[in-house]
Scaffold this active site. Sequence first.
Site, short mmCIF file in Angstrom:
data_model
loop_
_atom_site.label_atom_id
_atom_site.label_comp_id
_atom_site.label_asym_id
_atom_site.label_seq_id
_atom_site.Cartn_x
_atom_site.Cartn_y
_atom_site.Cartn_z
N GLY A 14 45.25 99.38 45.93
CA GLY A 14 45.98 99.50 47.20
C GLY A 14 46.35 100.91 47.61
O GLY A 14 47.35 101.12 48.30
N SER A 15 45.52 101.90 47.24
CA SER A 15 45.90 103.26 47.65
C SER A 15 45.71 103.47 49.15
O SER A 15 46.48 104.21 49.78
CB SER A 15 45.14 104.31 46.84
OG SER A 15 43.79 104.35 47.19
N ASN A 16 44.72 102.83 49.75
CA ASN A 16 44.60 102.92 51.21
C ASN A 16 45.76 102.22 51.90
O ASN A 16 46.26 102.69 52.92
CB ASN A 16 43.26 102.34 51.67
CG ASN A 16 42.14 103.35 51.55
OD1 ASN A 16 42.10 104.33 52.29
ND2 ASN A 16 41.25 103.15 50.58
N MET A 93 38.21 92.45 48.28
CA MET A 93 36.88 92.19 47.73
C MET A 93 36.47 90.72 47.84
O MET A 93 36.01 90.11 46.87
CB MET A 93 36.83 92.65 46.27
CG MET A 93 37.01 94.16 46.13
SD MET A 93 35.89 95.10 47.20
CE MET A 93 35.93 96.70 46.45
N LEU A 96 33.93 87.36 53.89
CA LEU A 96 34.60 86.47 54.84
C LEU A 96 33.56 85.70 55.65
O LEU A 96 32.51 86.24 55.99
CB LEU A 96 35.50 87.30 55.76
CG LEU A 96 36.64 88.02 55.02
CD1 LEU A 96 37.28 89.08 55.91
CD2 LEU A 96 37.69 87.02 54.53
N ASN A 110 37.72 97.39 58.53
CA ASN A 110 37.43 97.54 57.11
C ASN A 110 37.18 99.02 56.83
O ASN A 110 36.66 99.74 57.68
CB ASN A 110 36.17 96.75 56.73
CG ASN A 110 35.83 96.88 55.26
OD1 ASN A 110 36.71 96.77 54.39
ND2 ASN A 110 34.57 97.12 54.96
N HIS A 112 35.07 101.49 54.26
CA HIS A 112 33.97 101.44 53.30
C HIS A 112 33.72 102.86 52.78
O HIS A 112 33.67 103.80 53.57
CB HIS A 112 32.70 100.91 53.98
CG HIS A 112 31.53 100.81 53.05
ND1 HIS A 112 31.44 99.83 52.09
CD2 HIS A 112 30.44 101.60 52.91
CE1 HIS A 112 30.33 100.01 51.40
NE2 HIS A 112 29.70 101.07 51.87
N GLU A 146 28.18 90.23 59.35
CA GLU A 146 27.31 90.94 58.41
C GLU A 146 28.11 91.97 57.63
O GLU A 146 28.87 92.76 58.22
CB GLU A 146 26.21 91.65 59.23
CG GLU A 146 25.03 92.10 58.40
CD GLU A 146 24.07 92.94 59.23
OE1 GLU A 146 23.40 93.81 58.66
OE2 GLU A 146 24.02 92.74 60.47
N ASP A 148 29.62 95.10 55.72
CA ASP A 148 29.58 96.55 55.88
C ASP A 148 28.79 96.98 57.13
O ASP A 148 28.06 97.96 57.12
CB ASP A 148 29.01 97.23 54.61
CG ASP A 148 29.88 96.98 53.39
OD1 ASP A 148 31.09 96.78 53.57
OD2 ASP A 148 29.36 96.98 52.27
C1 GAR Z 1 38.34 102.08 48.51
O1 GAR Z 1 37.55 103.16 48.10
C2 GAR Z 1 37.64 101.32 49.62
O2 GAR Z 1 36.92 102.16 50.49
C3 GAR Z 1 36.72 100.43 48.83
O3 GAR Z 1 37.50 100.00 47.74
C4 GAR Z 1 38.43 101.02 47.40
C5 GAR Z 1 39.80 100.38 47.37
O4 GAR Z 1 40.73 101.31 46.88
N1 GAR Z 1 36.26 99.33 49.60
C6 GAR Z 1 35.06 98.78 49.43
O5 GAR Z 1 34.26 99.15 48.59
C7 GAR Z 1 34.74 97.64 50.38
N2 GAR Z 1 33.35 97.41 50.43
P1 GAR Z 1 42.27 101.09 47.16
O6 GAR Z 1 42.62 99.67 46.68
O7 GAR Z 1 42.94 102.12 46.28
O8 GAR Z 1 42.53 101.29 48.61
#
Ligand code: GAR
Length: 217
Positions: A14-16, A93, A96, A110, A112, A146, A148
């Site tokens: 969950g850093s984003n 992850m 959907l 989203n 990516h 679809e 990504d």
């Molecule tokens: C992030 O790098 C995000 O871009 C990626 O998962 C990580 C989650 O990190 N997402 C994907 O790969 C989706 N296809 P976070 O939980 O620290 O935000």
Amino acid sequence: MPRKRVAVLISGRGSNMTALIAAAKAADYPAEIAIVISNRPDAAGLKHAGSAGIATATVDHTAFNEDREAFERALHGELQSHQVDIVCLAGFMRLLTPWFVQQWAGRMLNIHPALLPSFKGLHTHEAALRAGVKIHGATVHFVIPEMDSGPIVAQVAVPVLDTDTPDTLASRVLMAEHRLYPLALRLVAEDRTRIVDGRCHIVGAATAEEALLVPEG
Ligand code: GAR
């Protein structure tokens, strides 16, 4: 304009999500984080959201016996009950279904960890190193059925160094993601995005800062 109510969907660290919570603290930010939802009860991000005073919920996909639609109906119900305007997938992850995507069409983002349409799917940093690209990065896009894919709201470019490993590259991209997602959500929450022929146009001054974040320095 009232602040848009945002749900952040996570599966792990969950850093984003944390970056979005931090951005939304600013009085002039056009969105508030109304709820953080995880499909995994043990997601580390849930604790962080809770200690930041944000409402949290878990919709555990394993409790639905592989019934993807039942899982998504529960998720949808949670979003509706919190009067959510915009959904941000942030390391969520689960694939959907078109039904769920349709419910949130034009209102679900989203992030990516690659410059789409390059390197869809998992292990994007390994793939970028294998391909030998000099520029890598991250993308925020509207979600369509679809994986990504979908109109690109904003991207950030990150240089690839000769010395990079997948881990060093991943951490540099992640830092950039934390700048990108708040910016992209701002554009959507301010209603400044328009989908034209499958492309996302930005209303108003589309500066480089808003269209493509470039590394500082
Ligand atoms: C992030 O790098 C995000 O871009 C990626 O998962 C990580 C989650 O990190 N997402 C994907 O790969 C989706 N296809 P976070 O939980 O620290 O935000």
